[in-house]
Scaffold this motif. Structure first.
Motif, mmCIF file in Angstrom:
data_model
loop_
_atom_site.group_PDB
_atom_site.id
_atom_site.type_symbol
_atom_site.label_atom_id
_atom_site.label_comp_id
_atom_site.label_asym_id
_atom_site.label_seq_id
_atom_site.Cartn_x
_atom_site.Cartn_y
_atom_site.Cartn_z
ATOM 1 N N GLY B 368 -14.890 10.743 3.970
ATOM 2 C CA GLY B 368 -14.756 10.035 2.698
ATOM 3 C C GLY B 368 -14.347 10.963 1.564
ATOM 4 O O GLY B 368 -13.594 10.567 0.675
ATOM 5 N N GLY B 369 -14.836 12.196 1.615
ATOM 6 C CA GLY B 369 -14.456 13.152 0.582
ATOM 7 C C GLY B 369 -12.984 13.506 0.664
ATOM 8 O O GLY B 369 -12.289 13.582 -0.353
ATOM 9 N N ILE B 370 -12.501 13.673 1.882
ATOM 10 C CA ILE B 370 -11.084 14.051 2.046
ATOM 11 C C ILE B 370 -10.180 12.903 1.615
ATOM 12 O O ILE B 370 -9.192 13.104 0.909
ATOM 13 C CB ILE B 370 -10.823 14.481 3.504
ATOM 14 N N SER B 371 -10.535 11.667 1.998
ATOM 15 C CA SER B 371 -9.677 10.558 1.548
ATOM 16 C C SER B 371 -9.799 10.387 0.038
ATOM 17 O O SER B 371 -8.871 9.902 -0.608
ATOM 18 C CB SER B 371 -10.015 9.264 2.299
ATOM 19 N N GLY B 372 -10.914 10.822 -0.536
ATOM 20 C CA GLY B 372 -11.046 10.797 -1.992
ATOM 21 C C GLY B 372 -10.046 11.731 -2.656
ATOM 22 O O GLY B 372 -9.424 11.378 -3.666
ATOM 23 N N ILE B 373 -9.867 12.899 -2.068
ATOM 24 C CA ILE B 373 -8.857 13.824 -2.594
ATOM 25 C C ILE B 373 -7.465 13.209 -2.481
ATOM 26 O O ILE B 373 -6.602 13.390 -3.337
ATOM 27 C CB ILE B 373 -8.936 15.164 -1.830
ATOM 28 N N MET B 374 -7.260 12.436 -1.411
ATOM 29 C CA MET B 374 -5.949 11.786 -1.254
ATOM 30 C C MET B 374 -5.684 10.813 -2.404
ATOM 31 O O MET B 374 -4.554 10.660 -2.845
ATOM 32 C CB MET B 374 -5.879 11.077 0.092
ATOM 33 N N HIS B 375 -6.754 10.143 -2.894
ATOM 34 C CA HIS B 375 -6.564 9.242 -4.049
ATOM 35 C C HIS B 375 -6.349 10.012 -5.345
ATOM 36 O O HIS B 375 -5.815 9.478 -6.300
ATOM 37 C CB HIS B 375 -7.791 8.381 -4.307
ATOM 38 N N SER B 376 -6.851 11.240 -5.381
ATOM 39 C CA SER B 376 -6.844 11.941 -6.665
ATOM 40 C C SER B 376 -5.429 12.283 -7.097
ATOM 41 O O SER B 376 -5.182 12.501 -8.270
ATOM 42 C CB SER B 376 -7.675 13.222 -6.568
ATOM 43 N N SER B 377 -4.509 12.317 -6.154
ATOM 44 C CA SER B 377 -3.119 12.590 -6.499
ATOM 45 C C SER B 377 -2.495 11.281 -6.993
ATOM 46 O O SER B 377 -2.171 10.389 -6.201
ATOM 47 C CB SER B 377 -2.394 13.108 -5.254
ATOM 48 N N ALA B 378 -2.347 11.163 -8.322
ATOM 49 C CA ALA B 378 -1.999 9.863 -8.910
ATOM 50 C C ALA B 378 -0.782 9.189 -8.276
ATOM 51 O O ALA B 378 -0.852 8.001 -7.948
ATOM 52 C CB ALA B 378 -1.817 10.013 -10.414
ATOM 53 N N PRO B 379 0.338 9.886 -8.059
ATOM 54 C CA PRO B 379 1.482 9.174 -7.470
ATOM 55 C C PRO B 379 1.167 8.678 -6.057
ATOM 56 O O PRO B 379 1.550 7.561 -5.693
ATOM 57 C CB PRO B 379 2.595 10.222 -7.450
ATOM 58 N N ALA B 380 0.473 9.506 -5.272
ATOM 59 C CA ALA B 380 0.121 9.071 -3.920
ATOM 60 C C ALA B 380 -0.817 7.875 -3.976
ATOM 61 O O ALA B 380 -0.727 6.952 -3.162
ATOM 62 C CB ALA B 380 -0.519 10.216 -3.139
ATOM 63 N N ASP B 381 -1.689 7.873 -4.983
ATOM 64 C CA ASP B 381 -2.644 6.779 -5.115
ATOM 65 C C ASP B 381 -1.938 5.455 -5.391
ATOM 66 O O ASP B 381 -2.470 4.393 -5.075
ATOM 67 C CB ASP B 381 -3.640 7.089 -6.237
ATOM 68 N N LEU B 382 -0.738 5.510 -5.967
ATOM 69 C CA LEU B 382 -0.027 4.256 -6.231
ATOM 70 C C LEU B 382 0.272 3.505 -4.934
ATOM 71 O O LEU B 382 0.436 2.286 -4.935
ATOM 72 C CB LEU B 382 1.272 4.527 -6.990
ATOM 73 N N GLN B 383 0.353 4.230 -3.818
ATOM 74 C CA GLN B 383 0.509 3.540 -2.538
ATOM 75 C C GLN B 383 -0.844 3.170 -1.930
ATOM 76 O O GLN B 383 -0.910 2.353 -1.021
ATOM 77 C CB GLN B 383 1.282 4.416 -1.536
ATOM 78 N N GLN B 384 -1.907 3.788 -2.404
ATOM 79 C CA GLN B 384 -3.213 3.600 -1.750
ATOM 80 C C GLN B 384 -4.118 2.620 -2.485
ATOM 81 O O GLN B 384 -4.876 1.875 -1.876
ATOM 82 C CB GLN B 384 -3.944 4.953 -1.653
ATOM 83 N N THR B 385 -4.059 2.657 -3.827
ATOM 84 C CA THR B 385 -5.036 1.870 -4.577
ATOM 85 C C THR B 385 -4.859 0.388 -4.294
ATOM 86 O O THR B 385 -3.750 -0.086 -4.059
ATOM 87 C CB THR B 385 -4.933 2.171 -6.095
ATOM 88 N N ASP B 386 -5.975 -0.322 -4.289
ATOM 89 C CA ASP B 386 -5.981 -1.759 -3.992
ATOM 90 C C ASP B 386 -5.400 -2.094 -2.619
ATOM 91 O O ASP B 386 -4.981 -3.206 -2.375
ATOM 92 C CB ASP B 386 -5.276 -2.564 -5.088
ATOM 93 N N SER B 387 -5.355 -1.071 -1.729
ATOM 94 C CA SER B 387 -5.017 -1.362 -0.338
ATOM 95 C C SER B 387 -6.270 -1.107 0.502
ATOM 96 O O SER B 387 -7.273 -0.612 -0.013
ATOM 97 C CB SER B 387 -3.888 -0.452 0.151
ATOM 98 N N TYR B 388 -6.187 -1.405 1.791
ATOM 99 C CA TYR B 388 -7.349 -1.199 2.643
ATOM 100 C C TYR B 388 -7.701 0.283 2.803
ATOM 101 O O TYR B 388 -8.806 0.618 3.235
ATOM 102 C CB TYR B 388 -7.163 -1.901 3.999
ATOM 103 N N PHE B 389 -6.765 1.164 2.439
ATOM 104 C CA PHE B 389 -7.089 2.592 2.505
ATOM 105 C C PHE B 389 -8.271 2.913 1.590
ATOM 106 O O PHE B 389 -9.154 3.699 1.935
ATOM 107 C CB PHE B 389 -5.852 3.415 2.101
ATOM 108 N N VAL B 390 -8.284 2.289 0.416
ATOM 109 C CA VAL B 390 -9.395 2.507 -0.510
ATOM 110 C C VAL B 390 -10.692 1.924 0.064
ATOM 111 O O VAL B 390 -11.767 2.510 -0.083
ATOM 112 C CB VAL B 390 -9.089 1.871 -1.883
#
Lengths: 422, 623
Positions: B368-390
């Protein structure tokens, strides 16, 4: 110790299961993948993702390996000595504070660079598209072309498109996973998102709302077509004109080939003059669309279908008359029909040229359209468009439609009219 | 190996004064009994929220399923989130705060025992207000995040959101009252020698969490007051037609919401920091670093809220700043993980169920911590936020982190709570089914999210490449359900019939293990003097508490009276005050119904009732 060997076996089994799942994942088809490189935006994001995944995997493997090694190596032995009572190690603490910090620099620098790059102002030559979110459908306007359409988005390959994102009601989020990240539609604000579909030819893909927006959030989809620039101009020129009745769509003007264009917005052709355009413009050919794209939403149980025989009797001219005297005109615009100037619902001017219905929820064929008109609220939970079919139960009003309801024959006429609006 | 466990007596030690009637529970001001009330209530809501999740996963097991309607689904996911955050993980942590903090610091109770009872009853009332409406199909349906303007009256005209606003306000009162109580307790009531840097890490993490509560909850309270005023009195804080900016809600919500994540996770970090040393027979590695990391995580947690909002268009400067602050949190979190591993390194690891849950937390929270870092990168998060990845990410944090840590705590402290052991064989079955189920449910969600599946959708179409992942996720729930069923069987059976534990069945080093299990109402027959972080490993238990001869008489423990310890009187007043306060707030519902006189009548009557109860409370002696 049996407990540990059991633990080891279980860990092995779990690893094998995960590996199998990963293998299975590689074999199957993912039409809404976020890993594609079809736009510079998508490539920038995937560049970051590769770094995040690489570092993340390295840290994961390292931590889990040390953890597994530790619990196996240091499992309690019968009559083992009391362990050395160590309390810490400053060198280690400093090391594992600095090492992650250094790794984070390798992530943070490209992140910040990409944030500024992707949020820069779009080039002036960009195609402007205004996206207006509604519960639960999408309005698309092309101000440079004077076009208003709904739920199906045409984008020319190789030209930067700049979306101006707005909402008429609650928050929504505009997301085309294949082309890049999402951006929210915020009330009383305009957001912008731009990219260039430069590494993909003619393609049909999915878009969807990604911000929870109420009852039919799941059903707030849209369809995206990337098309050759000449086809886009043909489509746009036609969309601008009033509807044309009953003419087959033109064949694609140019074969679908990928256009690789490094310079954003380099291909910014002027719209073709309307008077020289063919009578019916380009529409994305249905036979070039992959199966995943077509909606497979089941029809609601308890909604009686209108028989094909009745639908076959539908008459477009009669339908136009019925439509123009019904509640439809209160919400919908059909350019060329002076009675129909409503702006609450989707613009239907070229409805017959669309492939889907109800924000990507159903294929746009006579059967689905007829049932939609008859009882849209059973077809899609919560929709504003109330039930039109005579004696149909409106699931939100909890009463049957009596006065002003449309008979099956009238529905068939309206279906014929709308489908004729190519 | 030297085993520290003391031999267990044949019967449970008791003072002979333990009352069991319903009235004794309604009037209790004993922190241990209030802890049990929190525990049992939270476990009940765990089943409730778990059933909601099971229905959600059944609906999503395949494409285009029709088990529930869109509206029902939206109520289910809203209530699943609200229940698990506010009615399960927070009160499970509260159960441990209540039960453990006084025992760990060598105190006889919390600073304000009656306020403590009030917190529990208010929590229960808030929980009822927010959960009950689902039985009538009127549950809140705006998501646990309740984004305006969807939650305003223009777009949610029913009562659904009203219950959510009122319920959360009431729950906030409970959390704030408890937080002030525990801060006062920890600052003022530590035993002699229990300096801050000798406090057990669980108490430390709890201490940090209480500050997070008193700093974060006022923000959500203000945000909810605005919404409440909009809905009941027609103000325009979030009315977009009147020009409101809906980002006001989002900022306020996440200024609360992100620290809330640490409110949920830090107590679990505290629990594993107790469990890992005991079952490794080694002190916690880097105790001061773990403590400072916890403080740092809590402090940084207030500077990262907008990473929940990378897609709202805050502009490149804000996106960059919040990306970097979010990444910084990884450092103290990673430090904790490595210190836990180092605690086990070189130890004598005993694989008790409790220890296995603690190890699983280290393993799964890392994901969970590592996927949290994946969200922290704002442009990458644009593909992740509000998807099942979150969805995958925060379930690894909250189930793989908070729930596993709490489970480690339950197996560890059950003997202290009840005097009996949980069954270890059933425990192992619980562990394996639950951990396998959790991974099976949540790991595939990473994939479905990255392959384009948005969250909060009640159905999805066939052929989108999501079927297999969703089916795996749904199968995982079956394993989780089996695991939790085994746990409940074990829990109920062991409470009455488990093996008798004795004072210190694990050979644990901290103060709470020096006293009888179950703990007598006065906790410590005399207040111990603490000389180290691990008193029971460094001192003899007899040096810490009075010898058995002094504390027992005629085969039973001495009563508080016999020992000359003043005990607080049981009282019904906290419960009465909680009921009046809840009823007063719920009177607002009649404004929605259009009956202003009735609303005013209820609110004035209950307000007066509350005032009289408080006067009576404040003027009646504590002990």
């Amino acid at each position: 110790m049996t407990g540990t060997s059991r633990l080891r076996r279980s860990l092995g089994a779990a690893t094998a299961a995960l590996a199998l799942a990963a293998l299975a994942a590689c074999g199957s088809d993912h039409p809404n993948s976020t890993f594609l490189h079809w736009t510079e935006f998508g490539r920038d994001i995937d560049f970051l993702w590769d770094r995040l995944l690489g570092w993340g995997t390295a840290v994961f493997v390292l931590v889990e390996a040390v953890l597994v090694y530790t619990i196996i190596r240091f499992r309690a032995k019968p009559d083992g000595p009391t362990p050395v009572q160590t309390h810490g190690n400053t060198t280690l603490e400093i090391t594992w504070t600095i090492v992650p910090a250094v790794i984070l620099v390798f992530i943070a620098v490209p992140t910040v660079r990409t944030v500024f790059k992707t949020q820069a102002k779009a080039p002036d030559s960009a195609l402007q598209v205004e996206v207006i979110g509604h519960q639960w459908w999408w309005e698309f306007k092309y101000p440079q072309y004077g076009i208003t359409t709904a739920n199906e988005l045409y984008l020319p390959v190789g030209r930067t498109v700049n979306f101006a994102l707005k909402t008429k009601d609650v928050l929504h989020s505009f997301w085309i996973p294949n082309l890049g990240g999402k951006r929210d539609l915020i009330s009383n604000r305009t957001n912008y998102l731009w990219f260039t579909p430069d590494s993909i030819g003619a393609a049909a893909m999915n878009g969807q709302c990604a911000e929870y927006c109420g009852d039919s959030h799941a059903n707030m989809k849209f369809k995206v077509f990337t098309v050759a620039p000449a086809d886009f101009e043909s489509w746009a020129a036609h969309q601008k004109r009033p509807a044309v009745f009953g003419v087959a769509p033109a064949a694609p003007a140019t074969p679908a080939v990928p256009v690789k264009s490094a310079a954003r917005g380099a291909v910014a052709a002027a719209p073709a003059p309307a008077d020289t355009a063919p009578p019916v413009g380009y529409a994305f050919p249905a036979d070039q669309i992959k199966p995943f794209w077509w909606p497979k939403t089941p029809l609601p149980a308890g909604l009686a279908e209108i028989p094909d025989a009745v639908l076959a009797q539908g008459d477009a001219a009669r339908g136009k008359d019925t439509y123009s005297r019904s509640a439809c005109i209160g919400c919908h615009t059909i350019t060329g029909n002076p009675m129909s100037m409503g702006v609450i619902g989707p613009n239907l001017t070229h409805f017959g040229s669309r492939h889907t219905l109800a924000a990507g929820l159903f294929p746009n064929d006579a059967k689905h359209l007829a049932m939609w008109i008859k009882n849209s609220r059973m077809m899609k939970p919560g929709v504003l468009m109330n039930t039109q079919g005579m004696n149909e139960m409106d699931p939100m009003m909890h009463q049957k439609v009596t006065t002003g309801g449309l008979t099956d024959a009238q529905v068939a006429d309206v279906v014929a009219y709308l489908r004729a609006l190519k | 190996m030297t085993t520290m466990a003391a031999p267990a007596p044949a019967t449970l030690p008791t003072t002979g004064e333990y009352k069991t009637g319903i009235w004794s529970w309604l009037t209790t001001v004993d922190h241990k009994r209030i802890g049990i009330l929190y525990l049992v209530t939270a476990l009940f809501f765990f089943v409730w929220g778990g059933l909601e999740a099971a229905i959600i996963r059944a609906q999503l097991a395949g494409p285009n399923m029709g088990l529930v309607t869109a509206q029902q689904y939206n109520q289910l996911f809203t209530m699943h989130g609200t229940t698990m955050v506010f009615l399960v993980i927070m009160p499970l942590s509260s159960a441990f705060f209540n039960f453990l903090i006084p025992l760990q610091i060598g105190a006889r109770d919390v600073a304000f025992p009656r306020l403590n009872a009030f917190s529990y009853w208010v929590f229960l009332a808030g929980g009822i207000v927010v959960t009950l409406p689902i039985l009538f199909g009127m549950a809140p349906d705006g998501g646990w995040f309740g984004y305006a303007p969807l939650t305003t009256k223009a777009y949610s005209s029913g009562y659904n959101i009203d219950y959510w606003v009122l319920g959360l306000q009431i729950l906030g009162v409970a959390s704030l009252a408890a937080a002030f109580n525990f801060i006062t307790t920890i600052i003022n009531m530590r035993a002699p020698g229990m300096v801050l840097m000798r406090m057990p890490v669980f108490t430390w993490m709890s201490f940090v969490v209480q500050f997070l509560v008193i700093l974060a909850f006022p923000v959500i309270t203000a945000a909810l007051v605005f919404l409440l005023f909009d809905r009941f009195f027609g103000t325009n804080f979030y009315t977009v037609a009147a020009g409101a900016d809906p980002l006001l809600w989002q900022h306020l919500f996440w200024v609360f919401g992100h620290p809330e994540v640490y409110i949920l996770i830090l107590p679990a970090f505290g629990l594993v920091s107790e469990v890992l040393p005991t079952f490794s027979r080694k002190p916690l590695f880097g105790y001061p670093v773990i403590v400072y990391s916890g403080i740092l995580i809590g402090a940084l947690g207030f500077g990262v809220w907008a990473h929940h909002m990378f897609s709202v268009g805050m502009g490149p400067i804000a996106d960059s700043v919040f990306s970097v602050t979010t990444m910084l949190i990884a450092i103290p979190t990673g430090v904790k993980i490595l210190n836990w591993v180092s605690t086990m390194w070189g130890g004598q690891i005993r694989f008790t169920t409790s220890m296995m849950f603690a190890i699983a937390l280290v393993a799964m929270f890392t994901v969970g911590g590592i996927s949290g870092i994946m969200h922290s990168s704002a442009p990458a998060d644009l593909q992740q936020t509000d998807s099942y990845f979150v969805v995958a990410h925060f379930h690894y944090v909250l189930v793989g982190g908070a729930v596993l840590g709490i489970m480690a705590g339950v197996y560890y402290y059950f003997p202290k709570l009840t005097g009996r052991m949980l069954d270890e064989t059933l425990g192992k079955w619980h562990f394996w089914t639950f951990v396998i189920g959790t991974n099976l449910t949540f790991f595939p969600m990473h994939m479905s999210g990255l392959y384009g599946m948005p969250r909060r959708i009640y159905t999805y179409d066939a052929g989108q490449g999501w079927e297999m992942y969703n089916l795996l996720s749904s199968i995982g729930v079956i394993f989780q359900a089996i695991g939790m069923t085994i746990f409940f069987v074990n829990f109920i059976r062991s409470w009455k019939k488990g093996a008798i534990a004795g004072n210190n069945p694990w050979g644990a080093p901290t103060l709470e293990w020096a006293i009888p299990s179950p703990v007598p109402d006065y906790n410590f027959a005399h207040i111990p003097v603490v000389t180290s972080r691990y008193p029971l490993w460094d001192q003899k238990a007899g040096d810490l508490v009075k010898s058995e001869a002094e504390t027992t008489t005629g085969g039973r423990l001495k009563t508080a009276a016999e020992l000359g310890i003043p005990m607080p009187f049981p009282t019904i007043l906290p419960l009465v005050a909680a009921v009046f306060m809840t009823a007063m707030l719920c009177g607002l519902l009649f404004i929605h119904a259009g009956n202003l006189p009735l609303a005013l009548g209820i609110m004035i009557t209950c307000g007066l009732g509350l005032a009289f109860t408080l006067i009576k409370w404040l003027t009646s002696p504590l002990e």
